[in-house]
Each structure stands twice: as C-alpha cells, then as structure tokens.
Design an enzyme around this catalytic site. Structure first.
Site, short mmCIF file in Angstrom:
data_model
loop_
_atom_site.label_atom_id
_atom_site.label_comp_id
_atom_site.label_asym_id
_atom_site.label_seq_id
_atom_site.Cartn_x
_atom_site.Cartn_y
_atom_site.Cartn_z
N CYS A 150 -0.49 94.01 2.37
CA CYS A 150 -0.60 96.01 2.71
C CYS A 150 -1.84 96.37 1.76
CB CYS A 150 0.45 96.48 1.57
SG CYS A 150 1.98 96.29 2.84
N ALA A 151 -2.77 96.39 2.07
CA ALA A 151 -3.67 96.60 0.59
C ALA A 151 -5.07 95.93 1.72
CB ALA A 151 -4.02 95.75 -0.27
#
Length: 459
Positions: free
Chosen positions: A376-377
């Site tokens: 999620c980055a």
C-alpha cells in the site's frame, strides 16, 4: 542509552506475551511448527494483557453516553478515561482533542474533510496510501522521494516557500516508513512547516508501536495511528491534535452522538446544534471495546518501558540486517542508507526469485508469515526498485528472468512480542531457500502464489 544500560535492558527484557504465540500451523512438507508472525507492520498480534482487559470488561458492556443504568455509566467512564489515557500516551497539549476512529486511514480521511477552504496539502510520494490519497478536495503537491533526511527537509522548505502564503496549508508525513522502517526527521519537518505558516499531521501507524510519540515534543499539529498495529484488536484508531479545524468542520458522520440538539423548524426543516468536542466526529454508538483496547495497549507499552522495548527491538533489527547482508542475493530496500535509524520493518528482494513465490515458500515450508507486494505504498516501492509505473507481475510467477526486475518486494516486520527463535528461523529459511531452492512446487490461485497440492515435494 549507554552501552551498559542497553545491555542491562536486554538482559531483563523478554518478548511481551501476545495472542497466538503458541499457535501451530501445518507445513506442506509434513508436520507442524509454531507460527512465526513476522508481519507486524500490517497487523501486530494483540497483547495478552490487552485481551485480558477486554475480557474483564466484556460482562459489563453497556451503551456509551446514552444510558442511565449502572453499566452504561461504567462504559461511559471507561470510554472517556480511555480518551485521557491516549492523550497522556501521546503527550497531548491541554487543548488538543482525541477523536476515536476506525483506523489511521479513517483518521486521515476525517482530517481531510476538516481542511479549511482552499487548503494546500504537501505530501511525499513515500507515504502509505492512507496518507497519500485522502486529500482529494485539496490542492496537493506531491514531493519526490528524498534520499536523506536533510533532503526531505530541504525539499519541503522549497515547496512551502513557493506556495501562496495567505492560504492554509498542511504537511502530511510518516514517522516511520511502512516499507523500509526508516525514521523520518519529524521534528525538523514540523519546524519547517510552522516556519512557513503550515500545519503538519504525523502518520504514526508504524512509529507508535515501536517508539515514543509525543505531540508536544515533536511539535506536530495532529497524530494519527491504528489500534491493530499497536497490539490491540482491529477496528479502532485515533486522530489527536488541534481542535480548531475539527470544530469548524462539518461532522465527519451525521447522526446521534455528534448532535447536541435537533429541532423541527416551522417551515418543516431541521435545525441541528452539533457538538464542538471530539463527539462532533464520533457519531453513532462508539466502538467502546476497541477504544478500551487501545488504552490498554498504551498503558502496557508505557509500563513495559519504551527504552527497554526499543533496545531489544534494535538488537533484533541488527540481527536481521546482518543476517540478510550475509546472503549476497538479497537486496535490502532503503531510502536513507544503512546508517539510518529504523524500527523493526525491513523490505527486500531476492535475485532470481519472484517475491510472492519466496513469501509463499517461507509460509508453506517454514511456518513464517511475512508480506509481499507493494505494501500500500506503490510509488515508494517502485522508486526503491527502480521500476516504472506498470502493474506488478503475476503473484505466482516462480522466477524473474535474467536481467529482469521483480515488481514487488518481501517485508519482514517484528516488535515487542517477537521471540528470538522467530528471527533465527527466518534467517535460516532465507539462507536455505536461496542456497537450495524451494522444496515444493507453487502455482497462482486467485492472484496469490500457493503450494500446488497436486505435486510431490521437490526433495
């Protein structure tokens, strides 16, 4: 801490008891093993102390802020005392508000709805999506990934110097990267923000479980974190800090609890007087068990002593980094370099392996739970891997070809509940997989790499 102090701390510090520490899982090659939970950065196991506190309260569960009965009053006191506990844990200023939410993501989305009109937001591309994406109604400046803490401060100062000085502005920054574990220069960034008339919100999701977070000392305007990373169960979070923007904003959710009075008008409409306290953004029946569990975790970490916890975790960080450095095929990902201070979060890639295949083998053959992917980055991981914006390859791809780059990574993360044996097993497993290869055949199923149950072991 001095060397002698660290040595004493390590000699008396043992892992804090967590749920699941004795759970066994089957190995695809036969037999069972105690599960090694090394995915703390996604969700840390709940502390046994927290679970016991929740269990002790559960028979006394009652409605909060709504009832005259004894259990309702008890629950209301528990809820509001939890707010005070969290405020003390974060070193909040006297006029700060502590708002309970569902998660860090929820907290930052709440703050995004409370931004003043025409607010400018400055955020690094290195942020988790929880702090990268909520600012949809603001003017957003995305800052490139810095390669040193000094570059981070300098790039922010340049961006703020070029902004419209008359309007409101907000800087959003992580305290510890969920990809590399590296600590960011929060106090210096806060000083830069305030020098240019901006405010700053700290995403402490990865920092708070590993390191003290003090709003006053760091001089940040808000802090956001999640309970499920702070050794509490899922479903609770915190946004703490300045009250003025929150009081001026429309309630995050409209409903009971956020309103003080509601009355019909003569023309048939409705007039509402909203709370100006934290209740303004806590509509509906609150997650009192989640809130209680966060407060319990705050007390447990404080009583255990952060100096002791940090000292032990840093010893584990050193062991993991030294162990991975001994495997030439492993490349550890870093923004700020080997000497950067960091928490127990380390991401890496293995030459010749697809990361999902490697993570699946760690699980199926060694009982070790890590995470693989882009965490999620996405912008940060792609920057670190030197890849373009293309989608990552199929999760179950067994290998990457010569000269090709894996478009995802492996993350190992640990903390206050991690036994030494889990670290030792992880390092042994990495070495064996690289040297000897997987002992089983894997395939893609629903986008995940999984053991092929129809194949014999490759021994």
């Amino acid at each position: 801490m001095s060397v002698s102090t660290v040595a004493v701390a390590l000699s008396v510090c043992t892992p804090l008891p967590v749920l699941g520490r004795n759970v066994t899982v089957p190995l695809v090659t036969g037999g069972e093993v105690t599960y090694a939970a090394l995915d703390y950065a996604a969700s840390a196991p709940a502390l046994q102390r927290v679970w016991d506190d929740v269990a002790a309260y559960a028979p006394y569960y009652g409605s909060v802020h709504r009832g005259a009965g004894h259990l309702s009053q008890l629950s209301t006191d528990l809820f509001e005392n939890s707010r005070r506990t969290v405020a003390a844990f974060l070193g909040c200023r006297a006029d700060d508000q502590v708002v309970f939410t569902r998660s860090t993501t929820d907290s930052l989305n709440l703050l995004a709805t409370a931004l003043p009109a025409d607010c400018q937001v400055f955020v690094y591309e290195t942020e988790h999506h929880a702090s990268l994406l909520p600012w949809r109604d603001a003017r957003v400046t995305y800052l490139d990934a810095p390669r040193t803490p000094g570059q981070a401060v300098a790039s922010l100062e340049r961006a703020l110097a070029d902004r419209d000085p008359c309007g409101p502005a907000l800087v959003c920054v992580t305290g510890a990267s969920n990809v590399t574990g590296e600590l960011w220069p929060v106090r210096e960034l806060a000083a830069a923000a305030h020098a240019h008339g901006a405010r700053i919100v700290l995403d402490a999701a990865q920092l708070a479980p590993h390191h003290p977070v003090d709003i006053t000392e760091l001089d940040v305007d808000w802090v956001a974190f999640s309970g499920h990373k702070l050794y509490a169960p899922f479903g609770s979070g915190v946004l703490a800090g300045r009250a003025d923007w929150l009081q001026a904003a429309e309630p995050y959710l409209a409903g009971g609890g956020a309103s003080r009075t509601v009355a019909r008008r003569a023309d048939g409409g409705v007039d509402v007087d909203w709370h100006t306290t934290a209740a303004r953004h806590e509509a509906g029946s609150p997650n009192v068990i989640g809130v209680h569990s966060i407060a319990s975790a705050c007390r447990a970490l404080t009583e255990a002593g952060f100096d002791t916890l940090v000292a032990r975790e840093q010893e584990l960080v050193s062991r993991v980094r030294e162990g991975l450095a001994g495997v030439p095929e492993v490349q550890v990902l870093s923004l700020f370099g080997d000497d950067a201070p960091r928490v127990g979060v380390i991401s890496f890639v293995v030459r010749g392996w697809n990361s999902s295949h490697f993570a699946a083998a760690l699980s199926a053959e060694y009982g070790i739970g890590v995470r693989d992917g882009l965490f999620c980055a996405h912008p940060l991981v792609r920057t670190l891997l030197g890849s373009g914006p293309q989608e990552p390859g199929e999760c179950g791809a067994p290998e990457v070809g010569p000269g090709e780059k894996s478009l995802n990574a492996i993350r190992v993360s640990f903390g206050a509940g991690t036994p030494d044996e889990h670290i030792d097993r992880f390092l042994r497993a990495v070495t064996e997989l690289v040297r000897e290869g997987a002992r089983w055949t894997y395939r893609t199923e629903d986008g995940r790499c999984v053991p092929d149950r129809g194949e014999a072991a490759q021994v």
